[in-house]
Design an enzyme around this catalytic site. Structure first.
Site, PDB file in Angstrom:
ATOM      1  N   GLU A  40       1.114  -1.271   0.058  1.00  0.00           N
ATOM      2  CA  GLU A  40      -0.055   0.015   0.124  1.00  0.00           C
ATOM      3  C   GLU A  40       0.695   1.278   0.016  1.00  0.00           C
ATOM      4  OE1 GLU A  40      -2.715   2.672   2.995  1.00  0.00           O
ATOM      5  OE2 GLU A  40      -2.698   0.392   3.353  1.00  0.00           O
ATOM      6  N   ARG A  44       0.551  10.210   0.837  1.00  0.00           N
ATOM      7  CA  ARG A  44       0.968  11.223   2.016  1.00  0.00           C
ATOM      8  C   ARG A  44       2.194  12.050   1.513  1.00  0.00           C
ATOM      9  NH1 ARG A  44       0.557   7.053   6.955  1.00  0.00           N
ATOM     10  NH2 ARG A  44      -1.362   6.557   7.038  1.00  0.00           N
ATOM     11  N   LYS A 127     -11.356  -1.319   6.482  1.00  0.00           N
ATOM     12  CA  LYS A 127     -10.146  -1.414   7.321  1.00  0.00           C
ATOM     13  C   LYS A 127     -10.637  -0.848   8.477  1.00  0.00           C
ATOM     14  CE  LYS A 127      -7.343   2.593   6.453  1.00  0.00           C
ATOM     15  NZ  LYS A 127      -6.312   3.198   6.148  1.00  0.00           N
TER      16      LYS A 127
END
Length: 206
Positions: A40, A44, A127
């Site tokens: 993943e 960011r 999640k």
């Protein structure tokens, strides 16, 4: 592969933030060599999409995009090579973007009501985020009774030490964590150390 198949491929999905684009390929190779194939790559940093594009070329790597918070990010990530997406939460705009882009989405939830709302929209792989502050193993055990058809990837506060307790739960397919990609090892180019961490993580499922 559907999203559930992807989740079941690796016991741990590393949450990756790329500060140096030159790290993308050797990092992916190091993780795959250690048995961690599902990666993943978060948005960011400014290098997220470029890293996804580069890591998608690494043999054996299954690359997704993380920290999806804006609808326009879905198509951009898909075009860069991402085969699944992860978001910290779920909004109507993100639901629409996931459906229009065709990118399988693993949305973040924290409460039973959020789980039920996500399920109403067709999401059954979720999640739990942030997992430990949300209640951790106890929360997942509790929610498994009334909502047994939901499968989770707990992320947030997960470590090598507490991951086995999460992975032992029937409603957990994998966990997410950032401990596989320590910044000091990446900065030093210590890919052997990262491969060793990946091997240890791969063995967590038993």
């Amino acid at each position: 592969m559907n999203l559930l198949d992807i989740m079941r491929t690796s016991a741990v999905i590393p949450v990756i933030a790329i500060d140096d684009p030159d790290h993308a390929v050797p990092l992916a190779k190091a993780l795959v060599a250690g048995g961690i194939r599902v990666l993943e790559v978060t948005l960011r940093t400014q290098h997220g999409l470029a890293a996804i594009r580069a890591m998608s070329e690494v043999e054996g790597a299954i690359v997704g995009v993380g920290t999806l918070t804006q609808p326009e990010e879905f198509a951009a990530a898909r075009d860069a090579g991402a085969v699944f997406g992860v978001s910290p939460g779920l909004t109507d705009a993100l639901i629409g973007a996931a459906k229009s882009s065709g990118l399988p989405l693993l949305p973040g939830v924290m409460t039973p009501s959020e789980v039920m709302k996500a399920r109403e929209q067709g999401f059954k792989q979720l999640k739990l985020f942030p997992a430990v502050p949300a209640g951790g193993v106890g929360m997942l055990n509790g929610i498994g009774g009334p909502l047994p058809d939901i499968t989770f990837c707990p992320t947030g506060g997960i470590s090598q030490e507490n991951a086995p307790a999460f992975l032992a739960l029937k409603n957990v397919a994998c966990v997410g964590g950032s401990w596989l990609t320590p910044k000091d090892a990446m900065k030093a180019g210590d890919w052997a150390h990262i491969t060793a961490l990946a091997k240890a993580a791969s063995a967590l499922r038993g």
